[in-house]
Scaffold this active site. Sequence first.
Site, PDB file in Angstrom:
ATOM      1  N   HIS A 150     -29.206  -3.916 -18.723  1.00 31.70           N
ATOM      2  CA  HIS A 150     -28.654  -4.708 -17.637  1.00 31.70           C
ATOM      3  C   HIS A 150     -29.677  -5.740 -17.154  1.00 31.70           C
ATOM      4  O   HIS A 150     -29.353  -6.909 -16.923  1.00 31.70           O
ATOM      5  CB  HIS A 150     -28.277  -3.800 -16.458  1.00 31.70           C
ATOM      6  N   GLN A 157      15.526  18.408   9.354  1.00 29.08           N
ATOM      7  CA  GLN A 157      14.426  18.440   8.399  1.00 29.08           C
ATOM      8  C   GLN A 157      14.360  19.783   7.689  1.00 29.08           C
ATOM      9  O   GLN A 157      14.099  19.861   6.488  1.00 29.08           O
ATOM     10  CB  GLN A 157      13.111  18.171   9.126  1.00 29.08           C
ATOM     11  N   ASP A 217      16.683   7.813   6.994  1.00 29.99           N
ATOM     12  CA  ASP A 217      17.110   8.332   5.684  1.00 29.99           C
ATOM     13  C   ASP A 217      18.245   7.509   5.098  1.00 29.99           C
ATOM     14  O   ASP A 217      18.314   7.300   3.887  1.00 29.99           O
ATOM     15  CB  ASP A 217      17.592   9.780   5.815  1.00 29.99           C
ATOM     16  N   GLU A 273       4.706  13.447   7.519  1.00 27.49           N
ATOM     17  CA  GLU A 273       5.515  12.490   6.773  1.00 27.49           C
ATOM     18  C   GLU A 273       6.369  11.660   7.738  1.00 27.49           C
ATOM     19  O   GLU A 273       6.393  10.436   7.676  1.00 27.49           O
ATOM     20  CB  GLU A 273       6.409  13.240   5.792  1.00 27.49           C
ATOM     21  N   HIS A 274       7.102  12.350   8.609  1.00 30.31           N
ATOM     22  CA  HIS A 274       7.922  11.687   9.622  1.00 30.31           C
ATOM     23  C   HIS A 274       7.395  12.079  10.999  1.00 30.31           C
ATOM     24  O   HIS A 274       7.216  13.265  11.280  1.00 30.31           O
ATOM     25  CB  HIS A 274       9.389  12.122   9.521  1.00 30.31           C
TER      26      HIS A 274
END
Length: 259
Positions: free
Chosen positions: A240, A77, A180, A146-147
């Site tokens: 409304h 990484q 990956d 992330e991982h």
Amino acid sequence: QAIGCMAYGISGSDDGVRPPVPPCDVIVGPGNKWVTAAKSLVNGHCGIDMLAGPSEVLVIADGTANAEIVAADLIAQAEHDVVARAILVSDDAGVIDEVNRQVERQVGCLPEPNRSTAMEALKQSFSILCKDMEECIAMSDKLAPEHLEIQTADAEEVGRKCANYGGLFIGTHAAEVLGDYGAGPNHTLPTGGTGRYTGGLSVFNFLRIRTWMRIDREEEAQDMVEDSVRMARLEGLEGHARAAEARSLRVEPAYRKSS
């Protein structure tokens, strides 16, 4: 330029050699910091999947983890970018010490420029010693990596307790690098803690949730009409309220009274 071209479109050349590029509705996919900056500029004009930051991995490891493999995954990484982050979370101080030794040994064997990139990234990477596995899980959920790799004796159980991450890799054999290069998990994942509220790129990025309403039985909708009138007037939205009153079978609309 490519992101701008896709977002805004371009006309074709007069001689017909360059075809026109129509503006797109959404731009997705990974890229470097320049791609992320460009996507941030066009966000709103068209849709994007996310603003991905530097890549990151977090490994939860216990006393049974193979320090050599953990170190290899952290280095894999770290070589992504000088701002990548490799994080080790463990309840075993001995594992942290051994992983640190393995990282120092293995990173020195990398060729250039990988070695320099990884060494720079490792300066901002870190390890966290927790009192038990529950604290490891809590720390991981707070960081929402992330991982997320789980290298523990009961990896499946630990993985099921984790809530915030982009991609989960369970057990020693489930290397993030295999994700990956084709094992299946998505490669476009949330970074920088955004995994606490969003997920990776998927088919859902290309789907829209659209709602609709139809009322056929006017009489049965009268309670809802009255509720809408009251709520609109509490908000100070008289237009409304009168639009709701126009559907009322119980009261005369205010606009008729004032005309």
